[in-house]
Scaffold this motif. Structure first.
Motif, mmCIF file in Angstrom:
data_model
loop_
_atom_site.group_PDB
_atom_site.id
_atom_site.type_symbol
_atom_site.label_atom_id
_atom_site.label_comp_id
_atom_site.label_asym_id
_atom_site.label_seq_id
_atom_site.Cartn_x
_atom_site.Cartn_y
_atom_site.Cartn_z
ATOM 1 N N VAL A 67 -61.044 -99.838 31.222
ATOM 2 C CA VAL A 67 -60.711 -100.568 30.004
ATOM 3 C C VAL A 67 -59.289 -100.177 29.630
ATOM 4 O O VAL A 67 -58.989 -98.989 29.482
ATOM 5 C CB VAL A 67 -61.691 -100.255 28.851
ATOM 6 N N LEU A 68 -58.435 -101.187 29.516
ATOM 7 C CA LEU A 68 -57.019 -100.949 29.225
ATOM 8 C C LEU A 68 -56.622 -101.680 27.960
ATOM 9 O O LEU A 68 -57.110 -102.777 27.690
ATOM 10 C CB LEU A 68 -56.138 -101.470 30.371
ATOM 11 N N GLU A 69 -55.713 -101.092 27.226
ATOM 12 C CA GLU A 69 -55.091 -101.792 26.099
ATOM 13 C C GLU A 69 -54.092 -102.796 26.681
ATOM 14 O O GLU A 69 -53.458 -102.534 27.707
ATOM 15 C CB GLU A 69 -54.350 -100.812 25.193
ATOM 16 N N GLU A 70 -53.946 -103.930 26.038
ATOM 17 C CA GLU A 70 -53.035 -104.962 26.519
ATOM 18 C C GLU A 70 -51.617 -104.431 26.737
ATOM 19 O O GLU A 70 -50.928 -104.819 27.692
ATOM 20 C CB GLU A 70 -53.005 -106.127 25.526
ATOM 21 N N LEU A 87 -48.959 -105.324 38.295
ATOM 22 C CA LEU A 87 -49.865 -106.406 37.895
ATOM 23 C C LEU A 87 -50.499 -107.078 39.117
ATOM 24 O O LEU A 87 -51.689 -107.418 39.104
ATOM 25 C CB LEU A 87 -49.129 -107.426 37.026
ATOM 26 N N GLU A 88 -49.722 -107.239 40.185
ATOM 27 C CA GLU A 88 -50.281 -107.786 41.427
ATOM 28 C C GLU A 88 -51.360 -106.864 41.983
ATOM 29 O O GLU A 88 -52.398 -107.325 42.456
ATOM 30 C CB GLU A 88 -49.166 -107.990 42.460
ATOM 31 N N ARG A 89 -51.128 -105.572 41.893
ATOM 32 C CA ARG A 89 -52.128 -104.591 42.357
ATOM 33 C C ARG A 89 -53.408 -104.713 41.534
ATOM 34 O O ARG A 89 -54.513 -104.664 42.079
ATOM 35 C CB ARG A 89 -51.546 -103.181 42.241
ATOM 36 N N LEU A 90 -53.282 -104.871 40.234
ATOM 37 C CA LEU A 90 -54.467 -105.022 39.388
ATOM 38 C C LEU A 90 -55.266 -106.259 39.786
ATOM 39 O O LEU A 90 -56.503 -106.218 39.825
ATOM 40 C CB LEU A 90 -54.078 -105.104 37.914
ATOM 41 N N GLY A 102 -61.492 -104.415 32.068
ATOM 42 C CA GLY A 102 -61.453 -105.096 30.788
ATOM 43 C C GLY A 102 -60.146 -104.804 30.085
ATOM 44 O O GLY A 102 -59.576 -103.726 30.241
ATOM 45 N N ILE A 103 -59.678 -105.788 29.324
ATOM 46 C CA ILE A 103 -58.425 -105.648 28.584
ATOM 47 C C ILE A 103 -58.725 -105.805 27.100
ATOM 48 O O ILE A 103 -59.327 -106.806 26.688
ATOM 49 C CB ILE A 103 -57.393 -106.719 29.004
#
Length: 134
Positions: A67-70, A87-90, A102-103
């Motif tokens: 779970v990450l903060e935006e 971001l590509e890796r995510l 989750g964001i």
């Protein structure tokens, strides 16, 4: 990490280490070294070690919930190019069946309270909840 089967990770300021790319990890580690005034920070070697640990994502029998903060998705610690690569890796990691991501959106939540008694009421009263009770 060898015996852990379920990983649950929350981060509010950077992408978690298990999900980091080499460039992003190097930038994060270098920034921490600068912040803590460490004289000798070999960020590149430390980032390589971090990436080696991330191989746990591919080991069978494990699940990962992140779970990450935006704000972790925006350039900040790393430059725009490193952030884009991150971001590509995510996106790649999100496709793995053993990984959920989750964001938490930035900003206040949308109002989801009871219907407004009048068209001019658009926000909850002070102290009221936006979450359904159940």
């Amino acid at each position: 990490m060898d015996h852990t089967r379920r990983f649950r990770v929350y981060c509010n300021h950077v992408i978690p280490g298990l999900l980091q790319t080499q460039d992003y990890a190097t930038a994060v580690i270098a920034a921490y070294g600068t912040f803590h005034a460490l004289a000798d920070t070999d960020a590149t070697s430390a980032a390589r070690a971090r990436l080696e640990r991330s191989k746990v994502l591919a080991r069978p029998g494990r699940t990962f919930a992140f779970v990450l903060e935006e704000r972790t998705l925006r350039p900040g610690v790393a430059d725009a190019a490193a952030t884009a690569g991150q971001l590509e890796r995510l996106l790649t990691v999100m496709a793995l069946p053993q990984v959920s991501l989750g964001i938490v959106p930035a900003g206040p939540p949308a109002y989801c309270g009871p219907p407004s008694p009048s068209p001019s009421t658009t926000a909850p009263r002070s102290g009221s909840s936006c979450c359904p009770r159940g």
